[in-house]
Design a protein around this motif. Sequence first.
Motif, PDB file in Angstrom:
ATOM      1  N   GLY A   9       0.788  -1.226   0.000  1.00 55.06           N
ATOM      2  CA  GLY A   9       0.000   0.000   0.000  1.00 55.06           C
ATOM      3  C   GLY A   9       0.816   1.270   0.000  1.00 55.06           C
ATOM      4  N   SER A  10       2.087   1.200  -0.422  1.00 53.81           N
ATOM      5  CA  SER A  10       2.950   2.385  -0.434  1.00 53.81           C
ATOM      6  C   SER A  10       2.721   3.215  -1.690  1.00 53.81           C
ATOM      7  N   HIS A  11       3.186   4.459  -1.651  1.00 55.32           N
ATOM      8  CA  HIS A  11       3.137   5.306  -2.847  1.00 55.32           C
ATOM      9  C   HIS A  11       4.037   4.714  -3.925  1.00 55.32           C
ATOM     10  N   GLU A  12       3.530   4.659  -5.152  1.00 57.73           N
ATOM     11  CA  GLU A  12       4.372   4.327  -6.294  1.00 57.73           C
ATOM     12  C   GLU A  12       5.107   5.601  -6.726  1.00 57.73           C
ATOM     13  N   SER A  13       5.861   5.515  -7.831  1.00 61.24           N
ATOM     14  CA  SER A  13       6.599   6.692  -8.291  1.00 61.24           C
ATOM     15  C   SER A  13       5.644   7.738  -8.850  1.00 61.24           C
ATOM     16  N   LEU A  47      22.034  12.854   1.330  1.00 57.22           N
ATOM     17  CA  LEU A  47      20.701  12.271   1.231  1.00 57.22           C
ATOM     18  C   LEU A  47      20.761  10.999   0.397  1.00 57.22           C
ATOM     19  N   VAL A  48      20.357   9.886   1.013  1.00 59.93           N
ATOM     20  CA  VAL A  48      20.303   8.601   0.313  1.00 59.93           C
ATOM     21  C   VAL A  48      18.844   8.383  -0.079  1.00 59.93           C
ATOM     22  N   THR A  49      18.605   8.289  -1.365  1.00 60.19           N
ATOM     23  CA  THR A  49      17.244   8.290  -1.886  1.00 60.19           C
ATOM     24  C   THR A  49      16.535   6.951  -1.654  1.00 60.19           C
ATOM     25  N   ASP A  50      15.305   6.906  -2.138  1.00 62.83           N
ATOM     26  CA  ASP A  50      14.602   5.626  -2.218  1.00 62.83           C
ATOM     27  C   ASP A  50      15.130   4.868  -3.443  1.00 62.83           C
ATOM     28  N   ILE A  51      14.490   3.763  -3.782  1.00 63.65           N
ATOM     29  CA  ILE A  51      14.982   2.896  -4.856  1.00 63.65           C
ATOM     30  C   ILE A  51      14.883   3.518  -6.245  1.00 63.65           C
ATOM     31  N   PHE A  52      14.197   4.677  -6.354  1.00 61.14           N
ATOM     32  CA  PHE A  52      14.016   5.297  -7.664  1.00 61.14           C
ATOM     33  C   PHE A  52      15.189   6.188  -8.074  1.00 61.14           C
ATOM     34  N   GLY A  53      16.138   6.394  -7.187  1.00 61.35           N
ATOM     35  CA  GLY A  53      17.361   7.068  -7.581  1.00 61.35           C
ATOM     36  C   GLY A  53      17.390   8.568  -7.366  1.00 61.35           C
ATOM     37  N   PHE A  54      18.461   9.195  -7.864  1.00 63.27           N
ATOM     38  CA  PHE A  54      18.795  10.571  -7.446  1.00 63.27           C
ATOM     39  C   PHE A  54      18.149  11.653  -8.300  1.00 63.27           C
ATOM     40  N   ASN A  55      17.333  11.257  -9.285  1.00 62.64           N
ATOM     41  CA  ASN A  55      16.646  12.266 -10.089  1.00 62.64           C
ATOM     42  C   ASN A  55      15.229  11.788 -10.408  1.00 62.64           C
ATOM     43  N   ALA A  56      14.514  11.372  -9.368  1.00 60.94           N
ATOM     44  CA  ALA A  56      13.166  10.837  -9.564  1.00 60.94           C
ATOM     45  C   ALA A  56      12.225  11.428  -8.520  1.00 60.94           C
ATOM     46  N   ASN A  57      10.926  11.344  -8.829  1.00 53.68           N
ATOM     47  CA  ASN A  57       9.904  11.831  -7.901  1.00 53.68           C
ATOM     48  C   ASN A  57      10.213  13.285  -7.512  1.00 53.68           C
ATOM     49  N   ARG A  58      10.048  13.627  -6.235  1.00 56.34           N
ATOM     50  CA  ARG A  58      10.322  15.002  -5.795  1.00 56.34           C
ATOM     51  C   ARG A  58      11.597  15.078  -4.976  1.00 56.34           C
ATOM     52  N   ARG A 213       7.087  11.012  -2.679  1.00 56.43           N
ATOM     53  CA  ARG A 213       6.225  10.391  -3.695  1.00 56.43           C
ATOM     54  C   ARG A 213       4.748  10.709  -3.478  1.00 56.43           C
ATOM     55  N   GLY A 214       4.417  11.396  -2.390  1.00 57.12           N
ATOM     56  CA  GLY A 214       3.035  11.790  -2.163  1.00 57.12           C
ATOM     57  C   GLY A 214       2.640  12.956  -3.055  1.00 57.12           C
ATOM     58  N   ASP A 215       1.360  13.073  -3.336  1.00 56.98           N
ATOM     59  CA  ASP A 215       0.820  14.122  -4.203  1.00 56.98           C
ATOM     60  C   ASP A 215       0.614  15.400  -3.382  1.00 56.98           C
ATOM     61  N   LEU A 216       1.396  16.424  -3.683  1.00 55.95           N
ATOM     62  CA  LEU A 216       1.335  17.668  -2.903  1.00 55.95           C
ATOM     63  C   LEU A 216       0.046  18.451  -3.110  1.00 55.95           C
ATOM     64  N   SER A 217      -0.771  18.047  -4.094  1.00 53.36           N
ATOM     65  CA  SER A 217      -2.063  18.721  -4.253  1.00 53.36           C
ATOM     66  C   SER A 217      -3.080  18.249  -3.216  1.00 53.36           C
ATOM     67  N   VAL A 218      -2.711  17.200  -2.469  1.00 54.96           N
ATOM     68  CA  VAL A 218      -3.554  16.717  -1.367  1.00 54.96           C
ATOM     69  C   VAL A 218      -3.133  17.468  -0.101  1.00 54.96           C
ATOM     70  N   PRO A 219      -4.041  18.256   0.489  1.00 59.03           N
ATOM     71  CA  PRO A 219      -3.624  19.137   1.603  1.00 59.03           C
ATOM     72  C   PRO A 219      -2.952  18.409   2.765  1.00 59.03           C
ATOM     73  N   ASP A 220      -3.458  17.247   3.155  1.00 62.32           N
ATOM     74  CA  ASP A 220      -2.848  16.536   4.290  1.00 62.32           C
ATOM     75  C   ASP A 220      -1.417  16.112   3.977  1.00 62.32           C
ATOM     76  N   ILE A 221      -1.174  15.684   2.733  1.00 62.85           N
ATOM     77  CA  ILE A 221       0.178  15.280   2.348  1.00 62.85           C
ATOM     78  C   ILE A 221       1.098  16.492   2.331  1.00 62.85           C
TER      79      ILE A 221
END
Length: 241
Positions: A9-13, A47-58, A213-221
């Motif tokens: 149930g985690s955020h995808e990329s 900063l050690v990123t997640d598995i998506f690497g150093f130029n992915a997501n936010r 990886r969360g959607d910043l358009s969602v206020p709680d995130i």
Amino acid sequence: TRQMACPAGSHESLPPAAYTDKGSEVEVDGLRAYITNPGATSGALVLVTDIFGFNANRVRQFSDDIAAGGFTVLIPDLLKDAAWPVGVPTDRDKIGEMIQTRGNWAHLAPELTNTWLPYLRSQGHTNIGFVGLCWGAKIAIQAGALPGIKGAALLHPSRLVPEDAAAATCPLLVLPAGNDADMAPIMAALGTTWAAQSVHHRFDAMIHGWTVRGDLSVPDIARDVATAIDLVKTFFAKVFA
């Protein structure tokens, strides 16, 4: 049991978004990194990123936001071509195999200790800490056992075991999401000196990966991303003081 890289149930990329980096890429010893606010005087964070690497997501935007607290932030391209491709659904088994071969401490420590830490010290930094996201939190807590590392921030961490905390010689900031493993055993394993300076805050309403990886358009995130950034800045301001 060893934890998986990401709980169910985690955020995808995230799809690539329009964002202008505030930093730039550097190459040292033939290795690449992103560095932002290089002239900072308060200290430097690897900063050690997640598995998506150093130029992915936010991840670069997140690093730029932390750097605004007066820090240099360096994101080494540790995974290189082994980073999980953005837009491809995560496969827990394949990611586990990648981490065991390309994403483990034994494989990555030489790049950190022979290239990136000396590079930051050559730039005049004596205060150095680590920030780790998801899988990267495992590397960050292991880096917390290196001489001279002042602190490690672990955001929605995965694969941690109490032995990692017991070996650390610095305070920890531990920020799990609601679906991350219980971090109480990690905190309990810290040495007394470090436990007193450590911070543990669970974001129950968030899911694993939210900070980058969360959607910043969602206020709680958006709210909890901002809170996490503030906690990281406050933690390192204290441990670097």
